[in-house]
Design a protein around this motif. Structure first.
Motif, short mmCIF file in Angstrom:
data_model
loop_
_atom_site.label_atom_id
_atom_site.label_comp_id
_atom_site.label_asym_id
_atom_site.label_seq_id
_atom_site.Cartn_x
_atom_site.Cartn_y
_atom_site.Cartn_z
N ALA A 55 0.83 -1.21 0.00
CA ALA A 55 0.00 0.00 0.00
C ALA A 55 0.86 1.25 0.00
O ALA A 55 0.59 2.22 -0.74
CB ALA A 55 -0.93 -0.02 1.21
N TYR A 56 1.91 1.26 0.81
CA TYR A 56 2.76 2.44 0.89
C TYR A 56 3.51 2.68 -0.41
O TYR A 56 3.72 3.82 -0.82
CB TYR A 56 3.73 2.32 2.06
N ARG A 57 3.92 1.62 -1.07
CA ARG A 57 4.63 1.78 -2.34
C ARG A 57 3.71 2.39 -3.40
O ARG A 57 4.13 3.24 -4.19
CB ARG A 57 5.21 0.44 -2.81
N THR A 58 2.47 1.94 -3.42
CA THR A 58 1.52 2.51 -4.37
C THR A 58 1.24 3.98 -4.06
O THR A 58 1.24 4.83 -4.96
CB THR A 58 0.20 1.72 -4.35
N LEU A 59 1.00 4.29 -2.79
CA LEU A 59 0.73 5.67 -2.42
C LEU A 59 1.91 6.59 -2.77
O LEU A 59 1.71 7.72 -3.23
CB LEU A 59 0.42 5.76 -0.93
N TYR A 60 3.10 6.08 -2.56
CA TYR A 60 4.29 6.86 -2.90
C TYR A 60 4.39 7.08 -4.41
O TYR A 60 4.61 8.21 -4.88
CB TYR A 60 5.53 6.13 -2.39
N GLY A 98 8.14 -5.18 -8.75
CA GLY A 98 7.80 -6.39 -8.02
C GLY A 98 6.66 -6.25 -7.04
O GLY A 98 6.46 -7.12 -6.18
N ILE A 99 5.86 -5.20 -7.17
CA ILE A 99 4.82 -4.96 -6.18
C ILE A 99 3.80 -6.09 -6.13
O ILE A 99 3.24 -6.40 -5.08
CB ILE A 99 4.11 -3.61 -6.44
N GLU A 100 3.57 -6.75 -7.26
CA GLU A 100 2.57 -7.81 -7.29
C GLU A 100 2.96 -9.01 -6.43
O GLU A 100 2.11 -9.84 -6.10
CB GLU A 100 2.31 -8.25 -8.73
N GLN A 105 -3.72 -1.42 -7.69
CA GLN A 105 -3.53 -0.12 -8.31
C GLN A 105 -2.07 0.09 -8.70
O GLN A 105 -1.76 0.58 -9.79
CB GLN A 105 -3.96 0.99 -7.35
N GLY A 106 -1.18 -0.27 -7.78
CA GLY A 106 0.25 -0.12 -8.06
C GLY A 106 0.67 -0.94 -9.27
O GLY A 106 1.47 -0.47 -10.10
#
Length: 251
Positions: A178-183, A204-206, A221-222
């Motif tokens: 979540a934090y990586r996407t928000l960033y 590699g977020i997935e 989303q990311g």
């Protein structure tokens, strides 16, 4: 008979907020809101409010409906705080709701109120990644909305606080998607020139674990933003990022 008694014991032993928690974890937002309010524990009320904030920010197309959902969420958080005034999660989410109101109303006063609450919570809880993310996101969102000069003059917002805040977030919660996407969305909202940095954040977020539907939704989303960035069109990726951000669905 023993099996029946065991099943009954498990039901009785289950935490009071189990239904709301289960609905929240599975992304049944409207159910989580109803169940959380009915169960009326501190944690269940927080789930109810968070579910309403998700619906307001990400699944609503009408401003009036979003405002009503935010108001409902604030009532949930206020009820939780009436039971536990020092509860950090309830205080944080209340500040998020105020920030949402500020965004829809374009209110500098409400925006400053939410920021001050975030900062106070972060300073008192320096190991809380959500508090750091909230402060950082506030600064980034203000600069993206108003531009650096106006955001700084009117609200005291600084783009440098966005970067510094998320650097600390990633020290505290390096594998939370979540934090990586928000960033990444915040980076692109500021400028499409941040495309390379956003791609790195989303790499590699997935594969990262998600604790509940909130984190899964942001992870998805990311992944969508990462796919758009991989096509090499930074402007299109920015457009997608803005559409995926809170209230990006409003008409």
């Amino acid at each position: 008979m023993k099996s029946a008694l065991l099943a009954l014991a498990l039901l009785v032993a289950a935490p009071a907020h189990a239904a709301a928690e289960d609905s929240f974890r599975e992304g049944r937002w409207a159910e989580a809101a109803r169940e959380g309010r009915a169960e009326a524990t501190v944690q269940s009320l927080i789930y109810a409010g968070r579910a309403n904030l998700w619906l307001a920010g990400y699944e609503t197309t009408e401003k009036a409906r979003a405002e009503a959902l935010i108001a409902a969420a604030e009532r949930d958080f206020d009820a939780a705080l009436a039971k536990a005034p020092s509860n950090v999660d309830a205080r944080l989410q209340k500040a998020v709701a105020i920030g949402y109101r500020a965004k829809l109303a374009k209110s500098p006063g409400l925006a400053k109120d939410s920021r001050n609450r975030f900062v106070a919570i972060r300073d008192a809880n320096p190991e809380n990644p959500l508090a750091w993310s909230a402060v950082a996101g506030w600064h980034g969102g203000a600069v993206a909305s108003l531009g650096g000069f106006m955001a700084g003059t009117v609200l005291g917002a600084k783009a440098s606080e966005f970067e510094a805040g998320f650097a600390r977030v990633f020290q505290l919660a390096p594998r939370n998607p979540a934090y990586r996407t928000l960033y990444a969305i915040g980076l692109l909202d500021l400028t499409p020139r941040n495309a390379a940095k956003a791609s790195t954040a989303l790499k590699g977020i997935e594969t990262l674990p998600a604790a509940d539907a909130f984190e899964r939704s942001l992870r998805d989303q990311g992944a969508r933003v990462a796919a758009a960035l991989a096509k090499g069109d930074a402007k299109a990726a920015q457009t997608l990022a803005r559409r995926l951000s809170a209230f990006g669905t409003l008409a």
